[in-house]
Scaffold this active site. Sequence first.
Site, PDB file in Angstrom:
ATOM      1  N   GLU A 132      -6.653 -10.479   7.264  1.00 54.34           N
ATOM      2  CA  GLU A 132      -5.592 -11.123   7.991  1.00 54.34           C
ATOM      3  C   GLU A 132      -7.198 -11.945   8.879  1.00 54.34           C
ATOM      4  O   GLU A 132      -8.132 -11.367   9.438  1.00 54.34           O
ATOM      5  CB  GLU A 132      -5.330 -10.336   9.240  1.00 54.34           C
ATOM      6  CG  GLU A 132      -3.607  -9.732   8.613  1.00 54.34           C
ATOM      7  CD  GLU A 132      -2.801  -8.999   9.749  1.00 54.34           C
ATOM      8  OE1 GLU A 132      -3.161  -9.063  10.647  1.00 54.34           O
ATOM      9  OE2 GLU A 132      -2.370  -8.119   9.076  1.00 54.34           O
ATOM     10  N   THR A 162       1.050  -1.364  -0.096  1.00 58.30           N
ATOM     11  CA  THR A 162      -0.066   0.262  -0.179  1.00 58.30           C
ATOM     12  C   THR A 162       0.706   1.223  -0.122  1.00 58.30           C
ATOM     13  O   THR A 162       1.706   1.518   0.884  1.00 58.30           O
ATOM     14  CB  THR A 162      -0.574  -0.058   0.885  1.00 58.30           C
ATOM     15  OG1 THR A 162      -1.119  -1.516   1.509  1.00 58.30           O
ATOM     16  CG2 THR A 162      -1.621   1.432   1.369  1.00 58.30           C
ATOM     17  N   CYS A 196      -2.316  -2.235   9.099  1.00 57.01           N
ATOM     18  CA  CYS A 196      -3.037  -1.117   8.385  1.00 57.01           C
ATOM     19  C   CYS A 196      -3.704  -0.186   8.153  1.00 57.01           C
ATOM     20  O   CYS A 196      -3.388   1.245   7.761  1.00 57.01           O
ATOM     21  CB  CYS A 196      -3.587  -2.235   7.380  1.00 57.01           C
ATOM     22  SG  CYS A 196      -3.084  -3.476   6.480  1.00 57.01           S
TER      23      CYS A 196
HETATM   24  N1  LIG Z   1      -0.986  -7.307   6.460  1.00 51.54           N
HETATM   25  C1  LIG Z   1      -2.119  -7.301   5.510  1.00 51.54           C
HETATM   26  O1  LIG Z   1      -3.450  -7.627   5.812  1.00 51.54           O
HETATM   27  C2  LIG Z   1      -1.836  -6.553   4.855  1.00 51.54           C
HETATM   28  C3  LIG Z   1      -3.252  -5.785   3.514  1.00 51.54           C
HETATM   29  C4  LIG Z   1      -3.067  -5.531   1.954  1.00 51.54           C
HETATM   30  C5  LIG Z   1      -2.085  -4.536   1.977  1.00 51.54           C
HETATM   31  N2  LIG Z   1      -0.745  -4.354   2.799  1.00 51.54           N
HETATM   32  C6  LIG Z   1      -0.048  -4.137   2.257  1.00 51.54           C
HETATM   33  O2  LIG Z   1       1.000  -5.079   2.452  1.00 51.54           O
HETATM   34  C7  LIG Z   1       2.547  -3.706   2.818  1.00 51.54           C
HETATM   35  C8  LIG Z   1       3.147  -6.067   3.393  1.00 51.54           C
HETATM   36  O3  LIG Z   1       2.412  -5.494   4.562  1.00 51.54           O
HETATM   37  P1  LIG Z   1       2.458  -6.793   5.382  1.00 51.54           P
HETATM   38  O4  LIG Z   1       1.453  -6.845   7.180  1.00 51.54           O
HETATM   39  O5  LIG Z   1       2.783  -8.160   4.733  1.00 51.54           O
HETATM   40  O6  LIG Z   1       4.144  -6.750   6.415  1.00 51.54           O
HETATM   41  P2  LIG Z   1       4.855  -7.071   7.278  1.00 51.54           P
HETATM   42  O7  LIG Z   1       5.748  -6.590   7.995  1.00 51.54           O
HETATM   43  O8  LIG Z   1       4.339  -8.414   8.186  1.00 51.54           O
HETATM   44  O9  LIG Z   1       5.806  -7.792   6.022  1.00 51.54           O
HETATM   45  C9  LIG Z   1       7.011  -7.271   5.287  1.00 51.54           C
HETATM   46  C10 LIG Z   1       8.096  -8.173   4.842  1.00 51.54           C
HETATM   47  O10 LIG Z   1       8.502  -7.516   3.938  1.00 51.54           O
HETATM   48  C11 LIG Z   1      10.332  -7.725   4.256  1.00 51.54           C
HETATM   49  N3  LIG Z   1      11.261  -7.180   3.682  1.00 51.54           N
HETATM   50  C12 LIG Z   1      11.963  -5.637   4.369  1.00 51.54           C
HETATM   51  N4  LIG Z   1      12.316  -5.544   3.636  1.00 51.54           N
HETATM   52  C13 LIG Z   1      13.341  -6.905   2.732  1.00 51.54           C
HETATM   53  C14 LIG Z   1      13.685  -6.214   1.387  1.00 51.54           C
HETATM   54  N5  LIG Z   1      14.146  -5.108   0.956  1.00 51.54           N
HETATM   55  N6  LIG Z   1      13.047  -7.598   0.487  1.00 51.54           N
HETATM   56  C15 LIG Z   1      12.415  -8.312   0.641  1.00 51.54           C
HETATM   57  N7  LIG Z   1      12.063  -7.989   1.692  1.00 51.54           N
HETATM   58  C16 LIG Z   1      12.243  -7.311   2.268  1.00 51.54           C
HETATM   59  C17 LIG Z   1      10.103  -8.455   5.954  1.00 51.54           C
HETATM   60  O11 LIG Z   1      11.561  -8.852   6.098  1.00 51.54           O
HETATM   61  C18 LIG Z   1       8.491  -8.793   6.216  1.00 51.54           C
HETATM   62  O12 LIG Z   1       9.350 -10.209   5.692  1.00 51.54           O
HETATM   63  C19 LIG Z   1       2.215  -3.354   3.643  1.00 51.54           C
HETATM   64  O13 LIG Z   1       1.998  -2.249   2.128  1.00 51.54           O
HETATM   65  C20 LIG Z   1       0.671  -3.609   3.635  1.00 51.54           C
HETATM   66  O14 LIG Z   1       0.141  -1.920   4.189  1.00 51.54           O
HETATM   67  C21 LIG Z   1      -1.116  -5.204   3.998  1.00 51.54           C
END
Ligand SMILES: NC(=O)c1ccc[n+]([C@@H]2O[C@H](COP(=O)([O-])OP(=O)(O)OC[C@H]3O[C@@H](n4cnc5c(N)ncnc54)[C@H](O)[C@@H]3O)[C@@H](O)[C@H]2O)c1
Length: 443
Positions: free
Chosen positions: A158, A124, A270
């Site tokens: 989630e 996002t 989020c």
């Molecule tokens: N969690 C949700 O329900 C959800 C739903 C829709 C959108 N999003 C969006 O998705 C994105 C990720 O959210 P999330 O909840 O999965 O976050 P999270 O923190 O669980 O996961 C992020 C991952 O990215 C990894 N990371 C960081 N830098 C990196 C790099 N340079 N190369 C490879 N990996 C790297 C981290 O180690 C971590 O495992 C955000 O933008 C969030 O807003 C999340």
Amino acid sequence: MNRRIAVFGTGYLGATHAACMADLGHDVLGVDVDEGKLAKLAAGELPFYEPGLPEVLRRNIDAGRLRFTTSYQDAAEFADVHFIAVGTPQKRGELAADLRYVDAVIETLAPMLVRPAIIFGKSTVPAGTAARLRKRLRALSPVGDRVELAWNPEFLREGFAVQDTLHPDRIVLGVDPTTSGGEAETAAREVYAAQLGEGIPFLVTDLATSELVKTAANAFLATKISFINAIAEVCEATGADVTQLADAIGHDARIGRRFLNAGIGFGGGCLPKDIRAFIAMAGELGAGQAFGLLREVDTINMRRRNKMVELAREVAGGSFIGARVAVLGAAFKPESDDVRDSPALNISGQIQLQGAAVSVFDPEAMQNAREVFPTLHYASDVQAACVGADVVMVLTEWRHFVDLDPNDLAAVVRQRIMIDGRNCLDPRRWRDAGWIYRGIGRP
Ligand SMILES: NC(=O)c1ccc[n+]([C@@H]2O[C@H](COP(=O)([O-])OP(=O)(O)OC[C@H]3O[C@@H](n4cnc5c(N)ncnc54)[C@H](O)[C@@H]3O)[C@@H](O)[C@H]2O)c1
């Protein structure tokens, strides 16, 4: 047609996406910088709680369709479709989103792309990010304009992540209309062929619209929750019942009943950060005036937490000194172990700082809660959390708590006082068992 896919970031979003893309038959490589997380995933172990996902993960590892690595080089050589799923948290001390992880993916991956490839952003991000990254990608890749970047925002919830990934309400794809956006659309149609076959709506937009669709959707959901919480404040002042009110207005199809539950408000990784990033972005673009609305949404939401602390102090006799408070729930919502910006933990922390002994239990989020709030006491189960309690608070609406027997709990507490921070309990059941029941916006 099966594609070779790399997913960068294997957190809640990325691990789900990688496993589900493999389940659709694609060959998938999950890439992360966190070696501990990758080792678990590669062993078929999920580093977080998500119902149904461990089975999908193991099934596809066993079938040889899903692997994990820290190597961007391996990913660049293996895949021709790449998804960005890294985090975009709130910047420290600012409202805006921290885009350093998204930037890092492009900066590292782009120079390694020596043949045509498509990158889909799922994280996002504020509007304008995709256009900027696309320019950077093409400048850094040895094949220049033969790499394409499109945005494919993610709407999964989630707790329902597998279902939402395999059968989303809609798929949005933002492409650059001036050049080779058509290739990105073709690739997306291949990756999501199963979903499109089900008739799931597929909307192709420009890049900025696709970015805004996601933030606008979250802003709307946050507004709905804060709206009903503002109504709950009025209900409290008038003796009305916000639950009945929500049922009644929710029958209107234009309004709808979902996301109209009054309570201690939204949290998680989020909604809070996304509405703040939206406010920051609108301000930067000179459209800030419109977003006084979202500031108010945020304020109402944070006020719920303070009001909950005040209510607990009131029922504890006006002071927390010497009081024992049992908190049921630590995750920001049920069916998740995510405690990022969790209202339940925020409230627990405030109550403890005001002098109470707070004992917390959550079915799945204990380990994460301990890491964020190590000074709270964590109990092994509901009964243990409630031993000697002056006040019991349900702050996450896990089914396990909704189904609790008031008589069982009465045997261990010091006083039968229940605060229902999610309006998820049946007040009559608790009152009939001799409890003082207090909900939100209901008499
Ligand atoms: N969690 C949700 O329900 C959800 C739903 C829709 C959108 N999003 C969006 O998705 C994105 C990720 O959210 P999330 O909840 O999965 O976050 P999270 O923190 O669980 O996961 C992020 C991952 O990215 C990894 N990371 C960081 N830098 C990196 C790099 N340079 N190369 C490879 N990996 C790297 C981290 O180690 C971590 O495992 C955000 O933008 C969030 O807003 C999340």
